[in-house]
Design a protein around this motif. Structure first.
Motif, short mmCIF file in Angstrom:
data_model
loop_
_atom_site.label_atom_id
_atom_site.label_comp_id
_atom_site.label_asym_id
_atom_site.label_seq_id
_atom_site.Cartn_x
_atom_site.Cartn_y
_atom_site.Cartn_z
N ALA A 65 51.78 -50.39 75.62
CA ALA A 65 52.73 -49.47 74.98
C ALA A 65 52.20 -48.96 73.64
CB ALA A 65 54.08 -50.17 74.79
N MET A 66 51.65 -49.86 72.83
CA MET A 66 51.14 -49.45 71.53
C MET A 66 49.91 -48.54 71.68
SD MET A 66 53.27 -50.59 69.43
CE MET A 66 52.40 -50.04 68.01
N GLY A 67 49.09 -48.82 72.67
CA GLY A 67 47.92 -47.98 72.92
C GLY A 67 48.33 -46.57 73.31
N VAL A 68 49.33 -46.47 74.18
CA VAL A 68 49.84 -45.16 74.57
C VAL A 68 50.39 -44.44 73.34
CG1 VAL A 68 51.68 -43.99 75.87
CG2 VAL A 68 50.32 -45.76 76.98
N TRP A 69 51.17 -45.14 72.54
CA TRP A 69 51.77 -44.56 71.35
C TRP A 69 50.69 -44.00 70.41
CZ3 TRP A 69 55.89 -47.56 68.00
CH2 TRP A 69 56.36 -46.73 66.99
N ILE A 70 49.70 -44.82 70.10
CA ILE A 70 48.63 -44.40 69.18
C ILE A 70 47.86 -43.21 69.75
CG2 ILE A 70 46.31 -45.10 68.40
CD1 ILE A 70 48.29 -46.04 66.46
N LYS A 131 45.34 -56.51 68.74
CA LYS A 131 45.27 -55.06 68.95
C LYS A 131 46.65 -54.43 68.70
CE LYS A 131 42.33 -53.63 72.24
NZ LYS A 131 41.21 -53.06 71.56
N VAL A 132 47.71 -55.10 69.14
CA VAL A 132 49.07 -54.60 68.90
C VAL A 132 49.35 -54.56 67.40
CG1 VAL A 132 51.54 -55.14 69.17
CG2 VAL A 132 50.00 -55.37 71.13
N LEU A 133 49.01 -55.63 66.70
CA LEU A 133 49.27 -55.69 65.26
C LEU A 133 48.44 -54.65 64.50
CD1 LEU A 133 49.53 -59.54 64.67
CD2 LEU A 133 51.39 -57.87 64.81
N LYS A 134 47.21 -54.45 64.91
CA LYS A 134 46.37 -53.43 64.26
C LYS A 134 46.97 -52.04 64.46
CE LYS A 134 42.13 -56.08 64.81
NZ LYS A 134 40.89 -56.23 65.58
N ASN A 135 47.47 -51.76 65.66
CA ASN A 135 48.11 -50.47 65.92
C ASN A 135 49.40 -50.32 65.12
OD1 ASN A 135 46.15 -49.43 67.63
ND2 ASN A 135 47.08 -50.29 69.45
N LEU A 136 50.19 -51.40 65.03
CA LEU A 136 51.41 -51.35 64.21
C LEU A 136 51.06 -51.09 62.74
CD1 LEU A 136 53.56 -54.31 65.57
CD2 LEU A 136 54.17 -51.90 65.59
N PHE A 137 49.99 -51.72 62.28
CA PHE A 137 49.54 -51.53 60.90
C PHE A 137 49.18 -50.07 60.66
CE2 PHE A 137 46.45 -52.20 57.38
CZ PHE A 137 47.27 -52.94 56.52
N LEU A 138 48.49 -49.45 61.64
CA LEU A 138 48.13 -48.03 61.52
C LEU A 138 49.36 -47.13 61.56
CD1 LEU A 138 44.99 -47.88 63.84
CD2 LEU A 138 45.04 -47.75 61.34
N PRO A 146 52.41 -57.25 57.08
CA PRO A 146 51.87 -57.28 55.72
C PRO A 146 50.34 -57.48 55.72
CG PRO A 146 53.77 -58.72 55.91
CD PRO A 146 53.45 -58.26 57.28
N GLU A 147 49.74 -57.00 54.66
CA GLU A 147 48.28 -57.03 54.57
C GLU A 147 47.72 -58.44 54.62
OE1 GLU A 147 44.77 -55.31 51.72
OE2 GLU A 147 46.75 -54.38 51.62
N PHE A 148 48.46 -59.44 54.06
CA PHE A 148 47.94 -60.82 54.09
C PHE A 148 47.84 -61.34 55.53
CE2 PHE A 148 52.45 -61.87 54.14
CZ PHE A 148 52.52 -63.05 54.87
N ILE A 149 48.73 -60.91 56.39
CA ILE A 149 48.64 -61.31 57.81
C ILE A 149 47.43 -60.65 58.45
CG2 ILE A 149 49.76 -61.07 60.06
CD1 ILE A 149 51.79 -62.63 58.84
N MET A 150 47.23 -59.38 58.16
CA MET A 150 46.08 -58.67 58.74
C MET A 150 44.78 -59.28 58.25
SD MET A 150 47.61 -56.73 60.75
CE MET A 150 46.17 -55.93 61.43
N THR A 151 44.72 -59.67 56.98
CA THR A 151 43.52 -60.31 56.43
C THR A 151 43.25 -61.62 57.16
OG1 THR A 151 43.96 -59.33 54.28
CG2 THR A 151 42.45 -61.21 54.32
N ARG A 152 44.30 -62.43 57.37
CA ARG A 152 44.15 -63.69 58.09
C ARG A 152 43.72 -63.45 59.54
NH1 ARG A 152 49.03 -67.58 55.95
NH2 ARG A 152 48.38 -67.53 53.78
N LEU A 153 44.27 -62.40 60.12
CA LEU A 153 43.91 -62.06 61.50
C LEU A 153 42.43 -61.71 61.60
CD1 LEU A 153 44.92 -61.46 64.40
CD2 LEU A 153 45.35 -59.15 63.64
#
Length: 173
Positions: A65-70, A131-138, A146-153
């Motif tokens: 779903a997120m891939g289609v959205w992006i 991949k879902v979280l990266k797309n949500l971040f974009l 939050p950025e701290f979660i993305m950094t940990r990821l």
């Protein structure tokens, strides 16, 4: 498959001889037994790992779903790429998980094996979830997650340190 069903029908007919019926029954058994064995293994695995299996299905669907959205947002969506990329991810997840599970079973039922099982499941789930979280971040313009979660990821993807991924502010002090 038609031949197997025809032989099943012939088993109930009164014209074939007992020898023919025996041969038909053995032929059907040889064709259906491997399928039944694999289905039984899948059923056993899913009953042992129901939560992980459910979460993996949700993560794969969310990734689609997120891939289609992006891609619709960026005007780069094609059905061909959609199917190829998602089938590729599903194949990678299944094959990778099976290979890692084989290693875990070799370790046995002990603390090390259980810790490795948890690491395998988290790692495998994190592939589509990241991949879902990266797309949500974009999509959110860097606001969520939050950025701290993305950094940990990103750090977990680099070093595989599960404890650092789940560390809280309280743990850091």
């Amino acid at each position: 498959m038609k031949r197997i069903f025809a032989k099943l029908i012939l088993l109930t007919d009164c014209n074939p001889t007992f020898l023919d019926k025996t041969r038909y029954a053995l032929d059907c058994l040889l064709h259906f037994a491997p399928i039944a064995f694999v289905l039984n293994l899948i059923n056993w695995w899913f009953s042992e790992n129901e939560q992980f299996g459910t979460f993996m299905c949700i993560a794969l669907i969310a990734n689609m779903a997120m891939g289609v959205w992006i891609h619709i947002r960026n005007k780069t969506f094609t059905f061909r790429d959609f199917f190829i990329k998602n089938l590729e991810m599903i194949a990678v997840v299944i094959i990778g998980y099976i290979m890692l599970e084989m290693l875990r079973y070799t370790a046995g039922n002990n603390v090390a094996g259980e810790l490795f099982r948890i690491l395998i499941q988290v790692m495998t789930l994190l592939y589509p979830i990241s991949k879902v979280l990266k797309n949500l971040f974009l999509i959110s313009g860097g606001k969520y997650p939050p950025e701290f979660i993305m950094t940990r990821l990103y750090n977990f993807e680099k070093n595989g340190d599960l404890s650092a991924f789940f560390k809280t502010k309280k743990d850091e002090n």
